[in-house]
Design a protein around this motif. Sequence first.
Motif, mmCIF file in Angstrom:
data_model
loop_
_atom_site.group_PDB
_atom_site.id
_atom_site.type_symbol
_atom_site.label_atom_id
_atom_site.label_comp_id
_atom_site.label_asym_id
_atom_site.label_seq_id
_atom_site.Cartn_x
_atom_site.Cartn_y
_atom_site.Cartn_z
ATOM 1 N N ALA A 158 -0.745 51.395 24.236
ATOM 2 C CA ALA A 158 -1.692 50.565 24.984
ATOM 3 C C ALA A 158 -2.059 49.292 24.240
ATOM 4 C CB ALA A 158 -2.947 51.372 25.297
ATOM 5 N N ASP A 159 -1.970 49.308 22.925
ATOM 6 C CA ASP A 159 -2.359 48.137 22.136
ATOM 7 C C ASP A 159 -1.266 47.096 22.032
ATOM 8 O OD1 ASP A 159 -4.910 49.142 21.589
ATOM 9 O OD2 ASP A 159 -4.168 50.308 19.880
ATOM 10 N N THR A 160 0.001 47.518 22.115
ATOM 11 C CA THR A 160 1.098 46.592 21.821
ATOM 12 C C THR A 160 2.138 46.444 22.927
ATOM 13 O OG1 THR A 160 2.407 48.349 20.764
ATOM 14 C CG2 THR A 160 0.895 47.080 19.352
ATOM 15 N N GLU A 161 2.197 47.378 23.890
ATOM 16 C CA GLU A 161 3.280 47.380 24.880
ATOM 17 C C GLU A 161 2.795 47.182 26.315
ATOM 18 O OE1 GLU A 161 6.543 50.150 22.557
ATOM 19 O OE2 GLU A 161 5.153 51.141 23.931
ATOM 20 N N VAL A 162 1.546 46.792 26.470
ATOM 21 C CA VAL A 162 0.945 46.610 27.793
ATOM 22 C C VAL A 162 0.205 45.279 27.813
ATOM 23 C CG1 VAL A 162 -0.744 47.483 29.452
ATOM 24 C CG2 VAL A 162 0.664 49.098 28.148
ATOM 25 N N LEU A 163 0.506 44.434 28.805
ATOM 26 C CA LEU A 163 -0.168 43.147 28.944
ATOM 27 C C LEU A 163 -0.643 42.978 30.386
ATOM 28 C CD1 LEU A 163 -0.954 40.389 27.705
ATOM 29 C CD2 LEU A 163 1.284 39.536 28.433
ATOM 30 N N PRO A 164 -1.948 43.150 30.652
ATOM 31 C CA PRO A 164 -2.462 42.915 32.005
ATOM 32 C C PRO A 164 -2.244 41.467 32.437
ATOM 33 C CG PRO A 164 -4.032 44.195 30.728
ATOM 34 C CD PRO A 164 -2.986 43.701 29.761
ATOM 35 N N LEU A 165 -2.012 41.291 33.726
ATOM 36 C CA LEU A 165 -1.727 39.976 34.297
ATOM 37 C C LEU A 165 -2.663 39.692 35.457
ATOM 38 C CD1 LEU A 165 2.153 40.399 34.647
ATOM 39 C CD2 LEU A 165 0.979 39.153 32.815
ATOM 40 N N ILE A 166 -2.843 38.417 35.766
ATOM 41 C CA ILE A 166 -3.597 38.037 36.950
ATOM 42 C C ILE A 166 -2.619 38.076 38.130
ATOM 43 C CG2 ILE A 166 -5.090 36.291 37.990
ATOM 44 C CD1 ILE A 166 -5.729 35.300 35.193
ATOM 45 N N MET A 226 -5.019 46.224 46.638
ATOM 46 C CA MET A 226 -5.843 45.285 45.873
ATOM 47 C C MET A 226 -5.139 43.938 45.698
ATOM 48 S SD MET A 226 -7.207 48.084 43.073
ATOM 49 C CE MET A 226 -8.128 46.926 42.064
ATOM 50 N N ALA A 227 -4.429 43.486 46.744
ATOM 51 C CA ALA A 227 -3.638 42.262 46.636
ATOM 52 C C ALA A 227 -4.489 41.056 46.243
ATOM 53 C CB ALA A 227 -2.915 41.991 47.955
ATOM 54 N N GLY A 228 -5.644 40.903 46.868
ATOM 55 C CA GLY A 228 -6.496 39.755 46.573
ATOM 56 C C GLY A 228 -7.224 39.846 45.251
ATOM 57 N N TRP A 229 -7.222 41.004 44.634
ATOM 58 C CA TRP A 229 -7.887 41.179 43.344
ATOM 59 C C TRP A 229 -7.066 40.571 42.207
ATOM 60 C CZ3 TRP A 229 -11.727 45.519 42.404
ATOM 61 C CH2 TRP A 229 -12.293 45.965 43.603
ATOM 62 N N ARG A 230 -5.757 40.429 42.424
ATOM 63 C CA ARG A 230 -4.832 39.858 41.451
ATOM 64 C C ARG A 230 -4.859 40.630 40.131
ATOM 65 N NH1 ARG A 230 -1.810 39.308 43.897
ATOM 66 N NH2 ARG A 230 -0.561 37.981 42.553
ATOM 67 N N VAL A 231 -4.366 41.846 40.181
ATOM 68 C CA VAL A 231 -4.259 42.672 38.981
ATOM 69 C C VAL A 231 -2.826 43.187 38.869
ATOM 70 C CG1 VAL A 231 -5.110 44.667 37.705
ATOM 71 C CG2 VAL A 231 -6.665 43.402 39.209
ATOM 72 N N GLY A 232 -2.149 42.780 37.817
ATOM 73 C CA GLY A 232 -0.802 43.247 37.547
ATOM 74 C C GLY A 232 -0.659 43.590 36.087
ATOM 75 N N VAL A 233 0.582 43.885 35.686
ATOM 76 C CA VAL A 233 0.810 44.267 34.287
ATOM 77 C C VAL A 233 2.264 43.990 33.916
ATOM 78 C CG1 VAL A 233 1.466 46.677 34.796
ATOM 79 C CG2 VAL A 233 0.415 46.101 32.580
ATOM 80 N N LEU A 234 2.461 43.667 32.664
ATOM 81 C CA LEU A 234 3.792 43.549 32.073
ATOM 82 C C LEU A 234 3.907 44.612 30.998
ATOM 83 C CD1 LEU A 234 6.474 41.979 31.721
ATOM 84 C CD2 LEU A 234 5.292 40.541 30.057
ATOM 85 N N CYS A 235 4.969 45.407 31.054
ATOM 86 C CA CYS A 235 5.179 46.483 30.086
ATOM 87 C C CYS A 235 6.530 46.307 29.403
ATOM 88 C CB CYS A 235 5.143 47.848 30.780
ATOM 89 S SG CYS A 235 3.617 48.194 31.662
#
Length: 384
Positions: free
Chosen positions: A91-99, A240-249
């Motif tokens: 969770a500290d190094t391999e996960v990046l939340p996105l807008i 939650m499309a309008g919330w703009r929450v994604g992630v890069l793993c």
Amino acid sequence: MEVAKRLQGVGEYYFSQKLREIDELNKQGKNIVNLGIGSPDLPPHPDVVKVLFGEAQKPNVHGYQNYKGSPVLRKAFADWYQHWYGVALNADTEVLPLIGSKEGIMHICMTYLNEGDAVLVPNPGYPTYRSNVTIAGGVCIDYDLKEENNYQPDFEAIEAADLSKVKLFFVNYPQMPTGQQPDKQVFEKLIAFARKHSILIVHDNPYSFILNEEPTSLLSIEGAKDVVIELNSLSKSHNMAGWRVGVLCGAAERINEVLRFKSNMDSGMFLPLQLAAAKALTLGKDWHDEVNAIYRERREKVFQLLDLLGAVYSKNQVGMFVWAKIPAGYKDGYAIADDVLYKANVFITPGGIFGSAGDEYIRISLCGSVERFDEAIKRIKAGL
């Protein structure tokens, strides 16, 4: 004032342009039934909204946030990947939340592409891949996804092309717009291909929970982290499309590379949004079953509509769209889409906006009530 050269060859997004036309038709009293855009019309879980409301009332949550996202959200994404995909992430190094994961596509292109670098993009595929590659100065190399090959990459055909300048390879399963489900053998071939040619695979994975009993991540394949980064999103899976929450793993090195660009573009998400998203990621099978029951009922209506049009389609598709081949008598998907729009006041999406391989297809979104589809069916019966 001249626009930058990077925008040459990048037109206005099709839906942006078409929605203006629909607005004009509505002003004329047409009341268009829009079955084109995949914007979820269902609400998030009430508990998710409750967390957002409660956290937003706190006085200490309104400042700038950590560029890497809240530790709470990163851990929630890591736990979610372990639970649903069987993928272990730090969770500290391999996960990046996105807008939203859409911004992640641009971040990746800007992080890795120099002028003239090449990128493999699916045809048909999400138009944003192509436009973002172009804006970043890259060159798109299409790889065709054909119905007779179950919309899977033809690796022999791809390897016949000049791959010397290829740095990225965009893939998307469950595939949009074709609804093709992921296949473990194809995933293994992708990993082997990327290793052989030293190419970074970008897997866009926002549809894995919609009408799909077996959510799958490309990162679940052995050795994938060496050559894969994966985008995911709460837009479709959690309404939650309008919330703009994604992630890069992906591997820590890849995350840090993308962060070098991303940290110069934004200052993080509103903390209550992140905490509400973390709550959404704890929802269980009951939530997905409830959402999919609604989509399943709607899909049956879409099948009825397509039967009226004489289109040909597979019932084995997943995701929130139905992809169908146009009936004989129409030049392409644009022709039948315009016919349906102007004669029946119903908007459907021509497959050609997703690439030349989609010219003979149309796509219909499941984002609308059963009553909405019934109205569309009624109009098509009367107008065509």
